[in-house]
Write a protein that holds these residues in place. Structure first.
Motif, PDB file in Angstrom:
ATOM      1  N   HIS A   6       0.458  19.524 -12.509  1.00 15.84           N
ATOM      2  CA  HIS A   6       1.253  18.560 -13.270  1.00 15.84           C
ATOM      3  C   HIS A   6       1.714  17.378 -12.413  1.00 15.84           C
ATOM      4  N   THR A   7       1.219  17.294 -11.175  1.00 23.08           N
ATOM      5  CA  THR A   7       1.585  16.213 -10.260  1.00 23.08           C
ATOM      6  C   THR A   7       0.342  15.414  -9.888  1.00 23.08           C
ATOM      7  N   PHE A   8       0.429  14.098 -10.004  1.00 26.28           N
ATOM      8  CA  PHE A   8      -0.701  13.218  -9.686  1.00 26.28           C
ATOM      9  C   PHE A   8      -0.222  12.101  -8.765  1.00 26.28           C
ATOM     10  N   PHE A   9      -1.108  11.677  -7.872  1.00 21.67           N
ATOM     11  CA  PHE A   9      -0.750  10.608  -6.934  1.00 21.67           C
ATOM     12  C   PHE A   9      -1.966   9.756  -6.613  1.00 21.67           C
ATOM     13  N   THR A  10      -1.740   8.434  -6.502  1.00 25.77           N
ATOM     14  CA  THR A  10      -2.783   7.511  -6.072  1.00 25.77           C
ATOM     15  C   THR A  10      -2.148   6.425  -5.201  1.00 25.77           C
ATOM     16  N   ARG A  11      -2.879   5.990  -4.202  1.00 23.71           N
ATOM     17  CA  ARG A  11      -2.361   4.951  -3.300  1.00 23.71           C
ATOM     18  C   ARG A  11      -2.282   3.585  -3.979  1.00 23.71           C
ATOM     19  N   GLU A  12      -3.236   3.325  -4.874  1.00 23.58           N
ATOM     20  CA  GLU A  12      -3.326   2.008  -5.510  1.00 23.58           C
ATOM     21  C   GLU A  12      -3.185   2.138  -7.024  1.00 23.58           C
ATOM     22  N   PHE A  13      -2.661   1.109  -7.661  1.00 21.60           N
ATOM     23  CA  PHE A  13      -2.541   1.100  -9.119  1.00 21.60           C
ATOM     24  C   PHE A  13      -3.911   1.142  -9.798  1.00 21.60           C
ATOM     25  N   THR A  14      -4.919   0.641  -9.121  1.00 18.18           N
ATOM     26  CA  THR A  14      -6.278   0.687  -9.685  1.00 18.18           C
ATOM     27  C   THR A  14      -6.785   2.124  -9.813  1.00 18.18           C
ATOM     28  N   GLY A  15      -6.157   3.043  -9.076  1.00 25.68           N
ATOM     29  CA  GLY A  15      -6.566   4.451  -9.149  1.00 25.68           C
ATOM     30  C   GLY A  15      -6.063   5.167 -10.393  1.00 25.68           C
ATOM     31  N   LEU A  16      -5.181   4.531 -11.154  1.00 23.78           N
ATOM     32  CA  LEU A  16      -4.649   5.162 -12.366  1.00 23.78           C
ATOM     33  C   LEU A  16      -5.743   5.461 -13.389  1.00 23.78           C
ATOM     34  N   GLU A  17      -6.707   4.572 -13.458  1.00 23.16           N
ATOM     35  CA  GLU A  17      -7.773   4.719 -14.457  1.00 23.16           C
ATOM     36  C   GLU A  17      -8.489   6.061 -14.321  1.00 23.16           C
ATOM     37  N   GLN A  18      -8.706   6.503 -13.066  1.00 17.57           N
ATOM     38  CA  GLN A  18      -9.426   7.753 -12.835  1.00 17.57           C
ATOM     39  C   GLN A  18      -8.615   8.984 -13.244  1.00 17.57           C
ATOM     40  N   MET A  19      -7.316   8.836 -13.385  1.00 19.40           N
ATOM     41  CA  MET A  19      -6.454   9.966 -13.750  1.00 19.40           C
ATOM     42  C   MET A  19      -6.427  10.240 -15.258  1.00 19.40           C
ATOM     43  N   VAL A  20      -6.857   9.281 -16.057  1.00 19.12           N
ATOM     44  CA  VAL A  20      -6.733   9.395 -17.518  1.00 19.12           C
ATOM     45  C   VAL A  20      -7.325  10.706 -18.051  1.00 19.12           C
ATOM     46  N   PRO A  21      -8.591  11.046 -17.728  1.00 15.21           N
ATOM     47  CA  PRO A  21      -9.154  12.298 -18.273  1.00 15.21           C
ATOM     48  C   PRO A  21      -8.382  13.537 -17.829  1.00 15.21           C
ATOM     49  N   ASP A  22      -7.863  13.523 -16.595  1.00 15.93           N
ATOM     50  CA  ASP A  22      -7.120  14.684 -16.088  1.00 15.93           C
ATOM     51  C   ASP A  22      -5.793  14.866 -16.827  1.00 15.93           C
ATOM     52  N   ILE A  23      -5.119  13.762 -17.135  1.00 18.36           N
ATOM     53  CA  ILE A  23      -3.861  13.843 -17.896  1.00 18.36           C
ATOM     54  C   ILE A  23      -4.134  14.402 -19.297  1.00 18.36           C
ATOM     55  N   ILE A  24      -5.170  13.906 -19.944  1.00 21.52           N
ATOM     56  CA  ILE A  24      -5.520  14.364 -21.305  1.00 21.52           C
ATOM     57  C   ILE A  24      -5.869  15.847 -21.287  1.00 21.52           C
ATOM     58  N   ARG A  25      -6.708  16.247 -20.313  1.00 18.48           N
ATOM     59  CA  ARG A  25      -7.080  17.661 -20.205  1.00 18.48           C
ATOM     60  C   ARG A  25      -5.855  18.535 -19.941  1.00 18.48           C
ATOM     61  N   GLY A  26      -4.938  18.038 -19.086  1.00 18.48           N
ATOM     62  CA  GLY A  26      -3.727  18.792 -18.788  1.00 18.48           C
ATOM     63  C   GLY A  26      -2.868  19.010 -20.014  1.00 18.48           C
ATOM     64  N   ILE A  27      -2.712  17.966 -20.827  1.00 18.14           N
ATOM     65  CA  ILE A  27      -1.932  18.079 -22.065  1.00 18.14           C
ATOM     66  C   ILE A  27      -2.575  19.102 -23.002  1.00 18.14           C
ATOM     67  N   CYS A  28      -3.896  19.034 -23.147  1.00 18.84           N
ATOM     68  CA  CYS A  28      -4.596  19.958 -24.045  1.00 18.84           C
ATOM     69  C   CYS A  28      -4.512  21.401 -23.546  1.00 18.84           C
TER      70      CYS A  28
END
Length: 438
Positions: free
Chosen positions: A408-430
């Protein structure tokens, strides 16, 4: 007879004379178009409190026979009328089960009760074995597509009418229907007698085919005669959306709140990337007045509710509202923001049917405590995902996140890295949603 015919003729003639006497001219000329203007189709909104996409799977086997088949059609017609079919109410279609299933008409074909009634009346009896399992599986897989008129975020229901018992296996079809998010009801008529039970493949076929074996999804009628009294109770079941357990998936049964950092360290261009991130997460869900809901709060030292869960009930409006969020700029008080969101945004939803999720996105150290407010939110039934960027301390992120904290914890050095987290957040919610239903 000849006298009556002559008398009838003379009356007609008298009426014509009378018409001429009052000055009504009778023209034999055709309209210039050559056709009578068509009456515009009457479109009624229907019963808005009973939004459902319903397939009536009727028995067309030799078990039921022609006479009882017609009685079955009459009953289905009465149910269809009482449902309150309309453009914004229930939509119905019919599939006939026999040797091979046949889709008689789809959800998109008719949105007026009188048209549905006529279509049901015109259905022909097919005959053959009662391969109900085959028909149920076919209906679950093929009937509820967007092309055939299924609506997003609306409960999908199959009402199976069964005279006697099925000739094939119905358990597997029930599993397939549940996987497709379809609520299966079984209306059984003339249950097998003690002598006939030996011919039944599986005597528990009803319990294995319905959405849930809790008594709600099974309906028994002793005979096809005198069925009017059974219409209203069945309609009340079909309109009880909160009971449609099989249509509740992670995509249409969650409230997702986004708590986004609007502090000075984020900057305007990075803030746009944050909005793009939450838009891409929101896009995955079926947002509607009876489906999933989205809310957004922006925080610095202060908090601002950009929009609540009930403000927008379509995906298009939610996405537009996200893009219109204006960057605040200021300090970072994440703990206060979590408390504010728990109280003011999730508070009014606490007794609702949807599961609650909060995605906290921050790029730095909070000036206040985050552990206490996060624990209070989780105690209130809110699952928290923490997303950190740049200088956000990992310890703070883990203190906010729900268990297990690693997933339930995610981290990225750059704001551009947020895009790659989208599928993981959705999968986590499901995953959390499905785990909560076990």
């Amino acid at each position: 007879m000849l006298g009556r015919w002559a008398s009838s003729f003379s009356v007609t003639r008298t009426e014509n004379i009378a018409l001429e006497a009052v000055g009504r001219s009778i023209s034999t000329a055709r309209p210039s178009t050559g056709k009578r203007p068509k009456k515009p189709l009457e479109k009624k909104a229907g019963n808005k409190d009973c939004k459902a996409d319903i397939a009536f799977l009727i028995d067309g086997s030799y078990n039921i026979g022609q006479r009882r088949f017609n009685l079955q059609k009459n009953f289905v017609g009465k149910v269809a009328v009482m449902l309150g079919i309309g453009t914004e109410g229930p939509h119905v279609g019919v599939v006939q089960a026999s040797e091979h299933p046949k889709i008689e008409f789809y959800l998109k074909n008719f949105t007026a009760a009188k048209d549905v009634l006529f279509a049901i009346k015109e259905l022909g009896f097919r005959g053959g074995n009662s391969n109900t399992g085959k028909a149920l599986k076919h209906t679950a897989q093929k009937f509820f597509s967007l092309e055939n008129g299924a609506r997003k975020g609306i409960p999908k229901i199959i009402v199976v009418f069964l005279d006697g018992w099925p000739s094939d296996d119905i358990e597997e079809a029930g599993i397939v229907a549940r996987e497709f998010g379809v609520n299966v009801f079984i209306v059984s008529v003339a249950k097998p007698t003690t002598e006939e039970l030996g011919m039944v493949q599986d005597i528990a076929f009803v319990d294995k085919a319905v959405c849930r074996n809790n008594g709600f999804f099974s309906y028994q009628m002793p005979t096809w005669f005198g069925t009017t009294k059974y219409v209203k109770p069945l309609v009340q079941k079909l309109c009880s959306h909160e009971q449609m357990l099989c249509s509740k998936t992670c995509y249409n049964s969650v409230n997702i709140g986004f708590l986004i950092d609007g502090s000075s360290s984020v900057g305007d261009s990075n803030f746009r990337l944050v909005l793009e991130f939450i838009s891409n997460v929101a896009k995955a869900f079926e947002i509607s007045d009876i489906g999933s809901k989205i809310a957004t709060v922006q925080f610095t030292y202060d908090q601002r509710t950009e929009f609540g869960f009930t403000d927008y009930t379509t995906k298009e409006k939610v996405l537009s509202a996200i893009q219109n969020i204006r960057y605040m700029s200021g300090g970072t008080a994440t703990g206060d923001a979590i408390s504010f969101t728990t109280r003011n945004v999730f508070g009014p939803m606490k007794d609702g049917p949807n599961k609650n999720f909060l995605v906290v996105l921050t790029d730095g150290q909070s000036y206040d405590d985050v552990r206490g407010p996060a624990a209070a939110a989780q105690k209130a039934g809110i699952t928290i995902f923490s997303v950190g960027v740049a200088w956000a301390p990992v310890d703070d992120l883990k203190d906010m996140a729900s268990e297990p904290r690693e997933s339930h914890t995610f981290f990225t050095r750059e704001f551009t890295g947020l895009e790659q987290m989208v599928p993981d957040i959705i999968r986590g919610i499901c995953k959390d949603f499905l785990d909560s239903k076990q």
